[in-house]
Design an enzyme around this catalytic site. Structure first.
Site, PDB file in Angstrom:
ATOM      1  N   HIS A  11      17.690  25.465  11.110  1.00 34.78           N
ATOM      2  CA  HIS A  11      18.442  26.258  12.094  1.00 34.78           C
ATOM      3  C   HIS A  11      17.569  26.657  13.294  1.00 34.78           C
ATOM      4  O   HIS A  11      16.340  26.731  13.184  1.00 34.78           O
ATOM      5  CB  HIS A  11      19.003  27.516  11.423  1.00 34.78           C
ATOM      6  CG  HIS A  11      17.933  28.428  10.900  1.00 34.78           C
ATOM      7  ND1 HIS A  11      17.248  29.307  11.701  1.00 34.78           N
ATOM      8  CD2 HIS A  11      17.397  28.558   9.672  1.00 34.78           C
ATOM      9  CE1 HIS A  11      16.354  29.953  10.988  1.00 34.78           C
ATOM     10  NE2 HIS A  11      16.419  29.511   9.740  1.00 34.78           N
ATOM     11  N   ARG A  62      23.145  31.487  10.316  1.00 28.10           N
ATOM     12  CA  ARG A  62      22.248  30.806  11.261  1.00 28.10           C
ATOM     13  C   ARG A  62      22.284  29.287  11.088  1.00 28.10           C
ATOM     14  O   ARG A  62      22.171  28.541  12.065  1.00 28.10           O
ATOM     15  CB  ARG A  62      20.816  31.365  11.151  1.00 28.10           C
ATOM     16  CG  ARG A  62      20.159  31.281   9.766  1.00 28.10           C
ATOM     17  CD  ARG A  62      18.956  32.208   9.734  1.00 28.10           C
ATOM     18  NE  ARG A  62      18.131  32.158   8.529  1.00 28.10           N
ATOM     19  CZ  ARG A  62      18.355  32.845   7.410  1.00 28.10           C
ATOM     20  NH1 ARG A  62      19.444  33.603   7.308  1.00 28.10           N
ATOM     21  NH2 ARG A  62      17.507  32.785   6.391  1.00 28.10           N
ATOM     22  N   GLU A  89      18.278  29.546   2.362  1.00 35.64           N
ATOM     23  CA  GLU A  89      16.832  29.810   2.445  1.00 35.64           C
ATOM     24  C   GLU A  89      16.337  30.314   1.091  1.00 35.64           C
ATOM     25  O   GLU A  89      17.115  30.830   0.286  1.00 35.64           O
ATOM     26  CB  GLU A  89      16.576  30.868   3.542  1.00 35.64           C
ATOM     27  CG  GLU A  89      15.123  31.254   3.779  1.00 35.64           C
ATOM     28  CD  GLU A  89      14.220  30.066   4.061  1.00 35.64           C
ATOM     29  OE1 GLU A  89      13.958  29.281   3.117  1.00 35.64           O
ATOM     30  OE2 GLU A  89      13.757  29.928   5.202  1.00 35.64           O
ATOM     31  N   HIS A 159      17.467  25.428   6.089  1.00 26.57           N
ATOM     32  CA  HIS A 159      16.453  26.453   6.322  1.00 26.57           C
ATOM     33  C   HIS A 159      15.039  25.919   6.080  1.00 26.57           C
ATOM     34  O   HIS A 159      14.865  24.939   5.351  1.00 26.57           O
ATOM     35  CB  HIS A 159      16.719  27.625   5.381  1.00 26.57           C
ATOM     36  CG  HIS A 159      18.084  28.194   5.572  1.00 26.57           C
ATOM     37  ND1 HIS A 159      18.349  29.261   6.382  1.00 26.57           N
ATOM     38  CD2 HIS A 159      19.291  27.780   5.096  1.00 26.57           C
ATOM     39  CE1 HIS A 159      19.651  29.509   6.394  1.00 26.57           C
ATOM     40  NE2 HIS A 159      20.248  28.625   5.611  1.00 26.57           N
TER      41      HIS A 159
END
Ligand SMILES: O=C(O)[C@H](O)COP(=O)(O)O
Length: 207
Positions: A11, A62, A89, A159
């Protein structure tokens, strides 16, 4: 012959990247720069002449926004998108929301680097890269890889650490090598796979 294309993209810069905070499963949006980076990722992929049939992302804003902006830039908004927390993430546990410099001041440079980049030492209450891999890899094998192998050109927006976990397997990196592997925000990595799912070529579109 199908091209077995797999692109991984981290991202764009998030509000918490900008503030230098451990983020993990917290859900800040993109900054203005992050939006530019996401659009830039789409532009880089377009410049490579790439198009996609399917896309995957995490359940965090994100990564989803980055995917949406990149696809929009490519004129590819109609493709199916699958969202799954397996691509989230790494959970930063008790570090989530703390400033990374404050953490270094409190626990020391070396300990913080171990939490952030080692393979199997989890941050307090959170996931190590190994723990992250234990959820991203089955998802990759069961859901993403079959698309790639059947010739669907596949884009994954996720991520830093969920992608480092996958990159460790794709590029056959040792725990020592993965320690040094960084992924830039909005920088796509383009893989072409062999029929046996090993990597035929890799091209980093950073910069
Ligand atoms: O969750 C975070 O804080 C970042 O997205 C990745 O952080 P790291 O580079 O410290 O692993």
């Amino acid at each position: 012959m199908s091209e077995r294309l797999l692109v991984l993209v981290r991202h764009g810069q998030s509000e918490w990247n900008l503030k230098n905070l451990f983020t993990g499963w917290k859900d800040p949006g993109l900054t203005e720069l992050g939006v530019k980076e996401a659009i830039g990722a789409g532009r880089k992929l377009k410049e490579q002449g790439l198009t996609f049939d399917v896309a995957f992302t995490s359940v965090l804003t994100r990564a989803q926004t980055t995917l949406d902006l990149a696809l929009k830039e490519m004129g590819q908004t109609g493709i199916p998108i699958t969202r799954n927390l397996a691509l989230n993430e790494r959970d930063y546990g008790d570090l989530s929301g703390l400033n990374k410099d404050d953490a270094r001041a409190k626990w020391g440079e070396e300990q913080v680097l171990i939490w952030r980049r080692s393979y199997d030492v989890p941050p307090p209450g959170g996931e190590s890269l190994k723990d992250t891999l234990a959820r991203t890899l089955p998802y990759y094998v069961q859901e993403i890889l079959p698309c790639v192998l059947r010739g669907q050109r596949t884009l994954v927006a996720a991520h830093g650490n969920s992608l480092r976990a996958l990159i460790m397997v794709l590029e056959k990196l040792t725990p020592d090598q993965i320690l040094k592997r960084e992924l830039g925000t909005g920088a796509p990595v383009v893989y072409r796979l062999n029929p046996d799912s090993t990597v035929a070529s890799v091209k980093d579109l950073a910069g």
